[in-house]
Design a protein around this motif. Structure first.
Motif, mmCIF file in Angstrom:
data_model
loop_
_atom_site.group_PDB
_atom_site.id
_atom_site.type_symbol
_atom_site.label_atom_id
_atom_site.label_comp_id
_atom_site.label_asym_id
_atom_site.label_seq_id
_atom_site.Cartn_x
_atom_site.Cartn_y
_atom_site.Cartn_z
ATOM 1 N N ASN A 1 12.134 23.565 -7.183
ATOM 2 C CA ASN A 1 10.756 24.065 -7.016
ATOM 3 C C ASN A 1 9.680 22.988 -7.163
ATOM 4 N N GLN A 2 9.881 21.896 -6.494
ATOM 5 C CA GLN A 2 8.812 20.878 -6.433
ATOM 6 C C GLN A 2 7.814 21.367 -5.369
ATOM 7 N N ASN A 3 6.973 22.287 -5.802
ATOM 8 C CA ASN A 3 6.148 23.039 -4.836
ATOM 9 C C ASN A 3 5.157 22.203 -4.054
ATOM 10 N N TRP A 4 4.783 21.043 -4.579
ATOM 11 C CA TRP A 4 3.865 20.167 -3.839
ATOM 12 C C TRP A 4 4.444 19.818 -2.467
ATOM 13 N N MET A 5 5.784 19.844 -2.360
ATOM 14 C CA MET A 5 6.435 19.451 -1.096
ATOM 15 C C MET A 5 6.007 20.347 0.071
ATOM 16 N N CYS B 1 7.001 10.865 0.590
ATOM 17 C CA CYS B 1 7.589 10.770 -0.756
ATOM 18 C C CYS B 1 9.093 10.885 -0.611
ATOM 19 N N TRP B 2 9.780 10.057 -1.331
ATOM 20 C CA TRP B 2 11.251 10.055 -1.376
ATOM 21 C C TRP B 2 11.639 11.032 -2.473
ATOM 22 N N VAL B 3 12.296 12.100 -2.116
ATOM 23 C CA VAL B 3 12.676 13.122 -3.103
ATOM 24 C C VAL B 3 14.195 13.098 -3.285
ATOM 25 N N GLY B 4 14.597 12.883 -4.521
ATOM 26 C CA GLY B 4 16.034 12.796 -4.800
ATOM 27 C C GLY B 4 16.533 13.883 -5.731
ATOM 28 N N ALA B 5 15.604 14.601 -6.360
ATOM 29 C CA ALA B 5 16.016 15.624 -7.321
ATOM 30 C C ALA B 5 16.258 16.939 -6.594
ATOM 31 N N PHE B 6 17.498 17.230 -6.306
ATOM 32 C CA PHE B 6 17.843 18.494 -5.648
ATOM 33 C C PHE B 6 19.310 18.804 -5.876
ATOM 34 N N ASN C 1 0.802 -1.232 0.000
ATOM 35 C CA ASN C 1 0.000 0.000 0.000
ATOM 36 C C ASN C 1 0.831 1.278 0.000
ATOM 37 N N ARG C 2 2.109 1.169 0.284
ATOM 38 C CA ARG C 2 2.931 2.383 0.249
ATOM 39 C C ARG C 2 2.972 2.948 -1.162
ATOM 40 N N MET C 3 2.868 4.217 -1.247
ATOM 41 C CA MET C 3 3.018 4.885 -2.553
ATOM 42 C C MET C 3 3.549 6.283 -2.285
ATOM 43 N N SER C 4 4.083 6.902 -3.290
ATOM 44 C CA SER C 4 4.554 8.270 -3.126
ATOM 45 C C SER C 4 3.361 9.200 -2.988
ATOM 46 N N VAL C 5 3.348 9.963 -1.907
ATOM 47 C CA VAL C 5 2.246 10.894 -1.645
ATOM 48 C C VAL C 5 2.747 12.314 -1.906
ATOM 49 N N ARG C 6 2.045 12.998 -2.779
ATOM 50 C CA ARG C 6 2.452 14.378 -3.121
ATOM 51 C C ARG C 6 1.356 15.383 -2.808
ATOM 52 N N LYS C 7 0.344 14.916 -2.069
ATOM 53 C CA LYS C 7 -0.752 15.808 -1.622
ATOM 54 C C LYS C 7 -1.019 15.477 -0.161
ATOM 55 N N HIS D 1 -0.556 5.445 -8.672
ATOM 56 C CA HIS D 1 -0.614 5.571 -10.119
ATOM 57 C C HIS D 1 0.652 5.055 -10.797
ATOM 58 N N ALA D 2 1.666 4.726 -9.988
ATOM 59 C CA ALA D 2 2.923 4.298 -10.610
ATOM 60 C C ALA D 2 2.761 2.926 -11.245
ATOM 61 N N LYS D 3 3.238 2.822 -12.462
ATOM 62 C CA LYS D 3 3.206 1.526 -13.153
ATOM 63 C C LYS D 3 4.264 0.628 -12.524
ATOM 64 N N LYS D 4 3.897 -0.562 -12.208
ATOM 65 C CA LYS D 4 4.867 -1.492 -11.624
ATOM 66 C C LYS D 4 5.167 -2.606 -12.610
ATOM 67 N N HIS D 5 6.423 -2.950 -12.707
ATOM 68 C CA HIS D 5 6.812 -4.014 -13.622
ATOM 69 C C HIS D 5 6.275 -5.354 -13.149
HETATM 70 C C1 LIG Z 1 16.059 7.792 -5.580
HETATM 71 C C2 LIG Z 1 14.647 8.338 -5.747
HETATM 72 C C3 LIG Z 1 14.474 9.653 -6.101
HETATM 73 C C4 LIG Z 1 13.189 10.179 -6.244
HETATM 74 N N1 LIG Z 1 13.046 11.514 -6.489
HETATM 75 C C5 LIG Z 1 11.803 12.033 -6.579
HETATM 76 C C6 LIG Z 1 11.642 13.429 -6.740
HETATM 77 O O1 LIG Z 1 12.588 14.205 -6.784
HETATM 78 N N2 LIG Z 1 10.380 13.910 -6.825
HETATM 79 C C7 LIG Z 1 9.280 13.099 -6.743
HETATM 80 O O2 LIG Z 1 8.168 13.616 -6.823
HETATM 81 N N3 LIG Z 1 9.406 11.759 -6.573
HETATM 82 C C8 LIG Z 1 10.637 11.206 -6.480
HETATM 83 N N4 LIG Z 1 10.790 9.867 -6.234
HETATM 84 C C9 LIG Z 1 9.594 9.002 -6.110
HETATM 85 C C10 LIG Z 1 9.386 8.171 -7.374
HETATM 86 O O3 LIG Z 1 8.913 8.992 -8.401
HETATM 87 C C11 LIG Z 1 8.388 7.032 -7.048
HETATM 88 O O4 LIG Z 1 8.896 6.234 -6.017
HETATM 89 C C12 LIG Z 1 8.127 6.164 -8.260
HETATM 90 O O5 LIG Z 1 7.484 6.884 -9.277
HETATM 91 C C13 LIG Z 1 7.261 4.956 -7.903
HETATM 92 O O6 LIG Z 1 6.047 5.368 -7.341
HETATM 93 P P1 LIG Z 1 5.593 4.881 -5.904
HETATM 94 O O7 LIG Z 1 6.600 5.420 -4.908
HETATM 95 O O8 LIG Z 1 4.235 5.468 -5.711
HETATM 96 O O9 LIG Z 1 5.589 3.383 -5.893
HETATM 97 C C14 LIG Z 1 12.056 9.331 -6.078
HETATM 98 C C15 LIG Z 1 12.247 8.004 -5.694
HETATM 99 C C16 LIG Z 1 13.521 7.510 -5.520
HETATM 100 C C17 LIG Z 1 13.693 6.076 -5.049
#
Ligand SMILES: Cc1cc2nc3c(=O)[nH]c(=O)nc-3n(C[C@H](O)[C@H](O)[C@H](O)COP(=O)(O)O)c2cc1C
Length: 224
Positions: A94-98, A150-155, A38-44, A188-192
């Motif tokens: 500027n990932q403003n959703w954060m 949400c795991w954010v890596g783009a910075f 059930n874990r997913m990236s939450v941006r809201k 919404h993320a597509k999973k392999h």
């Molecule tokens: C190393 C890494 C960097 C990521 N960087 C970003 C980011 O900068 N911004 C963002 O919105 N999501 C980021 N994510 C989240 C991914 O987009 C997300 O995990 C992926 O699309 C799969 O979706 P899920 O987490 O819902 O399963 C990152 C995830 C990882 C593991």
């Protein structure tokens, strides 16, 4: 209770129905499997604070992470201050959703610890693996408590280091946003399909896997 896994998207973007019945071995296994699923990236996020007690529980999950030689080469900076958060968001291109997330956790690698015994391999691989594993532990812990992450890596690493006043040997690796998920959040993320990336005994390329690799990444960058 057996569960049906969801319809998944294949690597090529095609929907792959994965009708797999998985019998839980014990109740605890089902709870863990559900949390992972059930874990997913939450941006809201809801406009609701997260108590320090819950943040501490999330951080506690990091303590139980494996690391090479048990060096535990991680540092975490908890940020609630709005001005600092705004600066961080700017450094995240500027990932403003954060901004909606009440708490950020800046996950860093302590390069002194990571490289102490294992040298370059510790710095380039083990340390990053350990921090990543700690992050995932925290994401799952948050999920189990009804929190979203949400795991954010783009910075810009340089800018984040500066904002956080990190010493030279502390490398920011990720920022975790933490808060109560907005109820409208849906995965919404597509999973392999795992048939496409799991190999038994030896690496074997299926035709499907090969075509996807060729389409997505015809070459790869070989690190020295
Ligand atoms: C190393 C890494 C960097 C990521 N960087 C970003 C980011 O900068 N911004 C963002 O919105 N999501 C980021 N994510 C989240 C991914 O987009 C997300 O995990 C992926 O699309 C799969 O979706 P899920 O987490 O819902 O399963 C990152 C995830 C990882 C593991």
């Amino acid at each position: 209770m057996p569960f049906d896994s969801l319809a998944r998207f294949g690597r090529g973007g095609k929907i792959v129905e994965e009708q797999e019945k998985v019998e839980p071995i014990i109740d605890e296994e089902e709870i863990v499997a559900k949390t992972i699923r059930n874990r997913m990236s939450v941006r809201k996020y809801l406009d609701k604070d997260v108590s320090q007690d819950l943040v501490s529980r999330v951080l506690e999950a990091s303590r139980h992470t494996p690391s090479a030689g048990n060096y535990q080469p991680w540092e975490f900076i908890v940020v609630r201050d709005v001005n600092l958060k705004n600066d961080i968001v700017e450094a995240c291109y500027n990932q403003n959703w954060m901004k909606n997330a009440p708490v950020f956790i800046v996950a860093c690698m302590n390069c002194r610890l990571a490289g102490a015994v294992y040298g370059e391999r510790g710095l380039r691989l083990y340390g990053i693996q350990a921090v990543a594993a700690a992050i995932q532990n925290m994401l799952l812990s948050a999920q189990s408590m009804g929190l979203g992450t949400c795991w954010v890596g783009a910075f810009s690493e340089i800018v984040i280091s500066k904002i956080m006043q990190c010493p030279e040997y502390v490398r920011p690796c990720a920022i975790i946003t933490l808060g109560y998920p907005d109820l409208g959040c849906t995965p919404h993320a597509k999973k392999h399909n795992k048939n496409e990336y799991i190999h038994y005994e030896k690496f074997g390329q299926t035709g499907q896997l090969k075509s996807v690799i060729e389409e997505k990444s015809p070459t790869f960058i070989k690190l020295e």
